[in-house]
Every structure is written in C-alpha cells, then in structure tokens.
Design a protein around this motif. Structure first.
Motif, PDB file in Angstrom:
ATOM      1  N   ALA A 210      -3.082  71.065 154.853  1.00 16.55           N
ATOM      2  CA  ALA A 210      -4.033  70.638 153.853  1.00 16.55           C
ATOM      3  C   ALA A 210      -3.333  69.406 153.108  1.00 16.55           C
ATOM      4  O   ALA A 210      -3.926  68.472 152.950  1.00 16.55           O
ATOM      5  CB  ALA A 210      -4.237  71.441 153.001  1.00 16.55           C
ATOM      6  N   ALA A 211      -1.956  69.596 152.587  1.00 10.78           N
ATOM      7  CA  ALA A 211      -1.295  68.619 152.052  1.00 10.78           C
ATOM      8  C   ALA A 211      -1.218  67.296 152.993  1.00 10.78           C
ATOM      9  O   ALA A 211      -1.315  66.043 152.262  1.00 10.78           O
ATOM     10  CB  ALA A 211       0.023  68.981 151.506  1.00 10.78           C
ATOM     11  N   ARG A 212      -0.952  67.301 154.221  1.00 13.77           N
ATOM     12  CA  ARG A 212      -0.844  66.396 155.027  1.00 13.77           C
ATOM     13  C   ARG A 212      -2.053  65.510 155.457  1.00 13.77           C
ATOM     14  O   ARG A 212      -2.131  64.268 155.275  1.00 13.77           O
ATOM     15  CB  ARG A 212      -0.422  66.854 156.544  1.00 13.77           C
ATOM     16  N   ASN A 213      -3.179  66.190 155.196  1.00 19.34           N
ATOM     17  CA  ASN A 213      -4.463  65.396 155.209  1.00 19.34           C
ATOM     18  C   ASN A 213      -5.040  65.224 153.653  1.00 19.34           C
ATOM     19  O   ASN A 213      -6.409  64.986 153.668  1.00 19.34           O
ATOM     20  CB  ASN A 213      -5.603  66.541 155.874  1.00 19.34           C
ATOM     21  N   LYS A 214      -4.328  65.464 152.849  1.00 18.17           N
ATOM     22  CA  LYS A 214      -4.878  65.222 151.570  1.00 18.17           C
ATOM     23  C   LYS A 214      -6.205  65.963 151.401  1.00 18.17           C
ATOM     24  O   LYS A 214      -7.126  65.471 150.583  1.00 18.17           O
ATOM     25  CB  LYS A 214      -4.993  63.674 151.284  1.00 18.17           C
ATOM     26  N   ALA A 215      -6.318  67.251 151.705  1.00 15.89           N
ATOM     27  CA  ALA A 215      -7.620  68.012 151.535  1.00 15.89           C
ATOM     28  C   ALA A 215      -7.352  68.645 150.462  1.00 15.89           C
ATOM     29  O   ALA A 215      -6.276  69.751 150.531  1.00 15.89           O
ATOM     30  CB  ALA A 215      -7.591  68.651 153.261  1.00 15.89           C
ATOM     31  N   PRO A 216      -8.298  68.826 149.397  1.00 15.20           N
ATOM     32  CA  PRO A 216      -8.069  69.773 148.522  1.00 15.20           C
ATOM     33  C   PRO A 216      -8.332  71.256 148.988  1.00 15.20           C
ATOM     34  O   PRO A 216      -9.091  71.615 149.883  1.00 15.20           O
ATOM     35  CB  PRO A 216      -9.404  69.512 147.558  1.00 15.20           C
ATOM     36  N   ILE A 217      -7.480  72.013 148.422  1.00 17.42           N
ATOM     37  CA  ILE A 217      -7.399  73.642 148.982  1.00 17.42           C
ATOM     38  C   ILE A 217      -7.732  74.298 147.806  1.00 17.42           C
ATOM     39  O   ILE A 217      -7.042  74.468 146.781  1.00 17.42           O
ATOM     40  CB  ILE A 217      -6.242  73.819 149.910  1.00 17.42           C
ATOM     41  N   GLU A 218      -8.431  75.544 148.168  1.00 21.76           N
ATOM     42  CA  GLU A 218      -8.647  76.597 147.003  1.00 21.76           C
ATOM     43  C   GLU A 218      -8.512  77.706 147.894  1.00 21.76           C
ATOM     44  O   GLU A 218      -9.048  78.177 149.145  1.00 21.76           O
ATOM     45  CB  GLU A 218     -10.119  76.620 146.670  1.00 21.76           C
ATOM     46  N   VAL A 219      -7.656  78.937 147.214  1.00 19.38           N
ATOM     47  CA  VAL A 219      -7.225  80.079 147.852  1.00 19.38           C
ATOM     48  C   VAL A 219      -7.731  80.978 147.208  1.00 19.38           C
ATOM     49  O   VAL A 219      -7.794  81.201 145.822  1.00 19.38           O
ATOM     50  CB  VAL A 219      -5.656  80.022 147.821  1.00 19.38           C
ATOM     51  N   PHE A 220      -8.159  82.443 147.738  1.00 17.73           N
ATOM     52  CA  PHE A 220      -8.736  83.422 147.224  1.00 17.73           C
ATOM     53  C   PHE A 220      -7.527  84.343 146.611  1.00 17.73           C
ATOM     54  O   PHE A 220      -6.366  84.143 147.019  1.00 17.73           O
ATOM     55  CB  PHE A 220      -9.161  84.555 148.218  1.00 17.73           C
ATOM     56  N   GLY A 221      -7.778  84.515 145.383  1.00 17.69           N
ATOM     57  CA  GLY A 221      -6.523  85.269 144.379  1.00 17.69           C
ATOM     58  C   GLY A 221      -5.956  84.407 143.456  1.00 17.69           C
ATOM     59  O   GLY A 221      -5.101  84.769 142.793  1.00 17.69           O
ATOM     60  N   GLN A 222      -6.145  83.024 143.916  1.00 15.06           N
ATOM     61  CA  GLN A 222      -5.500  81.922 142.980  1.00 15.06           C
ATOM     62  C   GLN A 222      -6.555  81.147 142.313  1.00 15.06           C
ATOM     63  O   GLN A 222      -6.309  80.776 141.141  1.00 15.06           O
ATOM     64  CB  GLN A 222      -4.692  80.947 143.935  1.00 15.06           C
ATOM     65  N   ASP A 223      -7.322  80.443 143.201  1.00 13.39           N
ATOM     66  CA  ASP A 223      -8.425  79.721 142.580  1.00 13.39           C
ATOM     67  C   ASP A 223      -9.949  80.185 142.444  1.00 13.39           C
ATOM     68  O   ASP A 223     -10.512  79.641 141.674  1.00 13.39           O
ATOM     69  CB  ASP A 223      -8.526  78.212 143.449  1.00 13.39           C
ATOM     70  N   PHE A 224      -9.916  81.328 142.872  1.00 14.27           N
ATOM     71  CA  PHE A 224     -11.227  82.186 142.926  1.00 14.27           C
ATOM     72  C   PHE A 224     -10.964  83.388 143.474  1.00 14.27           C
ATOM     73  O   PHE A 224      -9.937  83.780 144.011  1.00 14.27           O
ATOM     74  CB  PHE A 224     -12.194  81.388 143.728  1.00 14.27           C
ATOM     75  N   ALA A 225     -11.947  84.412 143.006  1.00 10.12           N
ATOM     76  CA  ALA A 225     -11.761  85.753 143.370  1.00 10.12           C
ATOM     77  C   ALA A 225     -13.201  86.493 143.108  1.00 10.12           C
ATOM     78  O   ALA A 225     -13.749  86.210 142.658  1.00 10.12           O
ATOM     79  CB  ALA A 225     -10.669  86.488 142.460  1.00 10.12           C
ATOM     80  N   ALA A 226     -13.261  87.873 143.554  1.00  8.87           N
ATOM     81  CA  ALA A 226     -14.065  88.614 143.413  1.00  8.87           C
ATOM     82  C   ALA A 226     -13.671  89.875 143.370  1.00  8.87           C
ATOM     83  O   ALA A 226     -12.806  90.358 144.149  1.00  8.87           O
ATOM     84  CB  ALA A 226     -15.186  88.568 144.622  1.00  8.87           C
TER      85      ALA A 226
END
Length: 438
Positions: A210-226
């Motif tokens: 994701a960093a190589r592609n400058k693609a913003p990343i959201e991860v379950f448990g860090q940026d969102f959760a349920a």
C-alpha cells in the motif's frame, strides 16, 4: 448434455493445466474482444483467503438495499456455473442463453489459443458486465491476486483484502508473507485499501505494498471495528458509531466481515445511511457457509432431532472460524458433534481438522462426486487422525450419515452434524437438499 455444459467442457480443454497464473493470455483475449475491462461500471476489487464471499455478499445486500444495481463476480460455484455471474440489470444469476452467447463470443475471439478455463470464463463475465447496465461491479479474485485473471482493472473505487491464510500453496507459495504479497497485488496507485485483521507477517507485507502505491489503507481493529453489544452490532471508525443488527450469517468472524464490507463501501463513497445498512444486513445471503439444513432427503437420513450444518470452508483459517462457531453452539446447547468431510488433494486437512480436536467426537470421511481432484476417504481419514481426531472412511455421504445415526442411537441423544471441508461437497449437499443458490 446441454449447450452450457458442452461449451464449458470445450473451454476446459483449451489449456493442459487448470491453473497457470499469468495475465498475458487474458490481455490478448480482452484486446480481441474490444477491451470490455475498460467499459465496466465502477469496481470494488476483493482478494483474500477467507471471507471474500461473505464480504462481497454483505456489500451487495447493503448496496441493493440502497437501490443500487450490482454486478457480482464470485467463484467457485456451488451447484450451477451461472452462480458466478450476477447481473445488476435484474439482480439475478446470468441466464443460460445470455451466458452461452458470451462464452461463444469468447471462444470465437480466442481462436483456439491456449488459455485457462478461469481466464476465458472471466473474460466472458467482463464482457457481460460491460454490456449490461449497473451502478457497481463487485469483483472477487479467483486465486491470489497479482496474476489473477480479474486483475486487469486499472483503477477500482477500492480494493479489499480479507483474511489471508495458508491455501493454494502450490501456486502462491508456502509462506504467509509470500501469499499476502500475491493478494496485495491488486492494490493500485492511490486507491483506498480496506484490510481485515492479519497475522503480523501478512499485515507488514500488505502495508508495504500500500505504501509503495501511495494507497491509503484502513485495517480492522486499528481504523475501524465491529463488536457485539447487547444483541446488536456496533460498527465504529474515526468518524462515527453505527448501531446495527448482528450479521445473519453464522459465526463470530462475520462481525469482522460485515465491518470490512461497511468500511469498503465507505471508502468507495457508496455507503448509505444507517437504516439502509441495517436493512441490508438483514438480507445477506451467502449459501454453503455455516448454513443450517432443516429438511430434505439428506436431513431425513439423520436421526430425529438432529442439528445439521453445511460449510464449504477448506483451509486452516476456515477451520478455526468454523470450530469456534461449533464451540459456541456446544456452550449454548450441548450435543455430540460429528463431522462428515470430503476435501480436495490441494488442501491441508490436518490444518483444517486440528481446531476440532477435543470438540468433534468423530469424523466420517467421504468421496466428492463432482470433482476428480478429491482425496480418497481412506487418505482423508488418516490425515484426520494426524490431527488427533477419530476418523472412519465411508464410500458415500449417505453411508457416513447412516453411521452417525447408529452412533447417535447408542448415545441416546440427537447429534450435531457438520458436513464440511469443500465447496464441492457443500454444493452436493445443497443440490440434494433442494437448496440451490438463487
């Protein structure tokens, strides 16, 4: 033999290998077809080992609840090949005449050149998606990601990576970070990535891509959760908290799958209001995944009062989730658990069965009649024993269920039966039970 079966058989014979990961043949055929991949509706591209189908089905249910027309591409199918292609113009599986025409056009354009079955049928799907109206295409990777036939999309709205687990090691590698790199091959420059929780090595690999592609990343448990909250599901990210019904699909892992689906739609700019999300979550349908079988010929073979489930999960990660669900059922209502299982030679039975040690009383291993790549019941029983389970081979599903009935008669209590280990076996069960997907 009908027209669809005949043409599918011809297409299957165009390459000596069932799987040969490459994009060159795909690009050649797409060019001959006039580049349908450049005329698609907006795409959400989904890769991962476990949960792809559940996340895709959840996104579809929410989008359709909001009035959107969704094309959907998934694989493999359970009963009919048509299940792989759902057209948003009417929300149904592609019809035989429409499917045949698309397959025939691809066969003609291919001109007898070497191409895999998945590649040419994916090209047919893309042709249909390009020529039928829809608001969005939910595009599920077949195997891996980087060299998968679906990875011909230049700029999707969002990419999704569900749980990465050991599977298809022959094609993707035998190290989790290597497999994760293949999955992360769908990440595109600047396109948002929504990622399920991963083991550390897989997460590091995905984050680097994701960093190589400058693609913003959201991860379950860090940026969102349920999480479950008093019989409801609470979805939360940095912007909001949404009160929702619990997922209708069975298993605690469906909370994270639902959260990934919601986060992906938000990243794609297609998330509706909370009431519409709630309505969608109540209508999610994804057959063959912890699906109860409550009637039909196979159920009739089981002892009176039996609880019967079918699940197509077939790798160690799936084994953990399914065993956790069965453990929760045991806590709620104790019953002896019997597994009836068939698996393919490409899978890891020991890894799949190990989470059931101490939970399942016995495994009956069976052949799978709809694929030539199934393990022999004797071989599968030996591997189940390696995982610490008692196991007996049987020559048919019916014989294995008859044995469960005999054991239950001795137990004096109705059993809990889980038919598991393969989507092919799940498809057989649903077909015989009159529960073909719609």
């Amino acid at each position: 033999m009908d027209q669809i079966t005949k043409i599918l058989d011809r297409l299957l014979a165009l390459h000596p290998k069932e799987i040969d990961l490459s994009l060159g043949r795909m690009y050649r055929l797409l060019e001959a077809l006039g580049h349908p991949e450049k005329r698609l509706p907006p795409v959400i591209h989904v890769a991962g080992t476990n949960g792809k189908g559940s996340v895709t089905a959840t996104m579809r249910a929410i989008l359709e609840a909001s009035g959107k027309r969704c094309h959907v591409y998934t694989s493999p199918h359970l009963v009919s090949f048509n299940e792989r292609i759902r057209l948003g113009s009417d929300g149904k599986f592609v019809s035989d005449p429409v499917l045949y025409e698309a397959l025939h056009r691809c066969e003609e354009a291919n001109g007898g050149e070497e191409i895999t079955f998945f590649e040419i049928t994916t090209a047919a799907a893309l042709l249909l998606f390009a020529e039928n109206p829809a608001d969005v295409l939910l595009l599920e990777v077949g195997l891996g990601g980087r060299l998968d036939a679906t990875n011909v999309i230049d700029r999707p709205l969002a990419t999704v990576i569900t749980q990465v687990s050991m599977d298809h090691e022959k094609f993707l590698g035998d190290d989790l970070s290597v497999i994760a790199a293949e999955k992360a091959g769908i990440i595109k420059p600047g396109v948002p990535v929504i990622c399920a929780a991963q083991e550390d090595s897989a997460m590091a690999t995905i984050a680097r891509q994701a960093a190589r592609n400058k693609a913003p990343i959201e991860v379950f448990g860090q940026d969102f959760a349920a999480q479950e909250d008093q019989g409801r599901m609470a979805f939360q990210d940095e912007d909001e908290l949404i009160d929702l019904p619990v997922p209708v699909l069975g298993g605690r892992h469906q909370f994270s799958n639902a959260a990934v689906a919601i986060a992906a739609l938000k990243a794609a700019g297609m998330l509706p209001d909370g009431d519409t999300i709630a309505h969608g979550l109540k209508t999610v349908n994804w057959p063959g995944r912890l699906q109860p079988i409550t009637s039909g010929p196979l159920h009739d073979l089981c002892p009176e009062g039996s609880e019967v489930w079918v699940d197509g999960g077939h790798n160690p990660g799936a084994g953990i989730s399914i065993a956790q669900f069965m453990g929760e059922q045991e806590e709620r209502s104790p019953r002896p658990l019997y597994l009836v299982s068939g698996m393919l030679t490409t899978k890891d039975p020991v890894g799949f069965f190990r989470p059931f040690h101490g939970l399942a009383r016995h495994v009956g291993t069976v052949p799978i009649t709809t694929t030539p790549t199934a393990r022999e019941p004797e071989d599968l029983a030996d591997l189940a024993r390696c995982a610490g389970l008692e196991a007996t081979p049987f020559q048919s599903l019916d014989a294995a269920l008859a044995d469960v009935a005999a054991c239950a008669a001795k137990d004096g209590e109705p059993p809990r039966i889980l038919i598991c280990g393969s989507l092919y076996l799940a498809g057989e069960v649903l077909a015989r039970s009159g529960l073909a997907p719609v």
